[in-house]
Each structure stands twice: as structure tokens, then as C-alpha cells.
Design a protein around this motif. Structure first.
Motif, short mmCIF file in Angstrom:
data_model
loop_
_atom_site.label_atom_id
_atom_site.label_comp_id
_atom_site.label_asym_id
_atom_site.label_seq_id
_atom_site.Cartn_x
_atom_site.Cartn_y
_atom_site.Cartn_z
N CYS A 6 0.83 -1.21 0.00
CA CYS A 6 0.00 0.00 0.00
C CYS A 6 0.86 1.25 0.00
O CYS A 6 0.60 2.20 -0.75
CB CYS A 6 -0.94 0.00 1.21
SG CYS A 6 -2.26 -1.22 1.11
N PHE A 7 1.90 1.26 0.82
CA PHE A 7 2.76 2.43 0.86
C PHE A 7 3.50 2.62 -0.46
O PHE A 7 3.66 3.75 -0.93
CB PHE A 7 3.77 2.35 2.00
CG PHE A 7 4.73 3.49 2.01
CD1 PHE A 7 4.30 4.76 2.33
CD2 PHE A 7 6.05 3.32 1.63
CE1 PHE A 7 5.17 5.85 2.30
CE2 PHE A 7 6.92 4.39 1.58
CZ PHE A 7 6.48 5.65 1.93
N CYS A 14 1.95 4.79 -2.97
CA CYS A 14 2.01 6.22 -2.68
C CYS A 14 3.22 6.90 -3.30
O CYS A 14 3.24 8.12 -3.49
CB CYS A 14 2.00 6.46 -1.17
SG CYS A 14 0.52 5.83 -0.36
N PHE A 73 -2.74 13.72 0.59
CA PHE A 73 -3.54 12.52 0.46
C PHE A 73 -4.87 12.67 1.19
O PHE A 73 -4.92 13.21 2.29
CB PHE A 73 -2.81 11.31 1.04
CG PHE A 73 -1.65 10.87 0.21
CD1 PHE A 73 -1.84 10.05 -0.89
CD2 PHE A 73 -0.36 11.26 0.53
CE1 PHE A 73 -0.77 9.63 -1.67
CE2 PHE A 73 0.72 10.85 -0.23
CZ PHE A 73 0.51 10.03 -1.33
N LEU A 80 -7.39 7.38 -1.00
CA LEU A 80 -6.25 6.46 -1.03
C LEU A 80 -6.71 5.04 -0.67
O LEU A 80 -6.31 4.07 -1.33
CB LEU A 80 -5.16 6.93 -0.07
CG LEU A 80 -3.83 6.21 -0.15
CD1 LEU A 80 -3.25 6.26 -1.56
CD2 LEU A 80 -2.85 6.80 0.85
N TRP A 110 -6.38 1.57 -2.93
CA TRP A 110 -5.82 0.32 -2.43
C TRP A 110 -6.81 -0.83 -2.60
O TRP A 110 -6.44 -1.93 -2.99
CB TRP A 110 -5.44 0.45 -0.96
CG TRP A 110 -4.27 1.34 -0.68
CD1 TRP A 110 -3.28 1.73 -1.54
CD2 TRP A 110 -3.96 1.96 0.56
NE1 TRP A 110 -2.38 2.54 -0.90
CE2 TRP A 110 -2.76 2.70 0.39
CE3 TRP A 110 -4.55 1.96 1.82
CZ2 TRP A 110 -2.17 3.42 1.42
CZ3 TRP A 110 -3.97 2.68 2.85
CH2 TRP A 110 -2.78 3.40 2.64
N PHE A 139 -3.94 3.35 6.53
CA PHE A 139 -3.49 4.74 6.36
C PHE A 139 -2.97 5.28 7.69
O PHE A 139 -1.90 5.88 7.73
CB PHE A 139 -4.63 5.61 5.84
CG PHE A 139 -4.22 7.02 5.56
CD1 PHE A 139 -3.65 7.36 4.36
CD2 PHE A 139 -4.41 8.02 6.51
CE1 PHE A 139 -3.25 8.67 4.09
CE2 PHE A 139 -4.03 9.32 6.27
CZ PHE A 139 -3.44 9.65 5.05
N PHE A 148 4.30 9.95 5.89
CA PHE A 148 3.67 11.11 5.27
C PHE A 148 3.92 12.32 6.12
O PHE A 148 3.95 12.29 7.29
CB PHE A 148 2.17 10.93 5.11
CG PHE A 148 1.78 9.81 4.18
CD1 PHE A 148 2.39 9.63 2.97
CD2 PHE A 148 0.76 8.95 4.52
CE1 PHE A 148 2.02 8.61 2.11
CE2 PHE A 148 0.36 7.93 3.67
CZ PHE A 148 0.99 7.76 2.48
#
Length: 71
Positions: free
Chosen positions: A16-17, A20, A29, A34, A38, A62, A71
Motif C-alpha cells: 500500500c505504501f 504512494c 492525500f 487512497l 488500495w 493509512f 507522510f
């Protein structure tokens, strides 16, 4: 320093990361957007926990990524 946190993430969170990284630096985001990406890409699988939705899992992923200072 952040790489150390990345390799400690479970594989689903690493995937998932990694998605990004296609966004430019300082991209803002939206958690729901997001998580939907995913989900659409199949990065998040349904939970075995009664009542937990895929959207909840996306939000939780997240939050974990944010807490790990990515992030």
C-alpha cells in the motif's frame, strides 16, 4: 531512517505504501481516496473480524503508515 520502518511493516502495508510513491512530493492525500485506490487494486483483503469492512481496514492501514512517519 524511514527505510527501517518500511521493512518492519507487514507485506500488505508495504504494498500500500509503495503505491504512494507514484505521487509527487508534498502531495496531500485524502484518506478515503487512497483507501479506495488500495481496495480497487486488490491491496486490501476482507477481514475475518466480524463487522470490519474493507474501508475500515484501508483507514487503519493509512493511520499506521502516517504513524510510522511516512507522510
Amino acid at each position: 531512517m524511514q527505510f527501517k520502518y518500511y521493512i518492519c511493516l507487514p507485506n500488505p502495508l508495504q504494498i500500500c505504501f509503495a503505491l504512494c510513491l507514484i505521487f509527487p512530493p508534498n502531495h496531500m492525500f485524502n484518506t478515503d481516496d487512497l483507501a479506495r485506490m488500495w481496495i480497487a487494486l486488490g491491496f486490501i483483503q476482507p477481514s475475518h473480524i466480524q463487522g470490519e469492512t474493507i474501508k475500515n481496514i484501508g483507514g487503519r492501514y493509512f493511520d499506521i503508515v502516517v504513524k510510522k512517519i511516512f507522510f
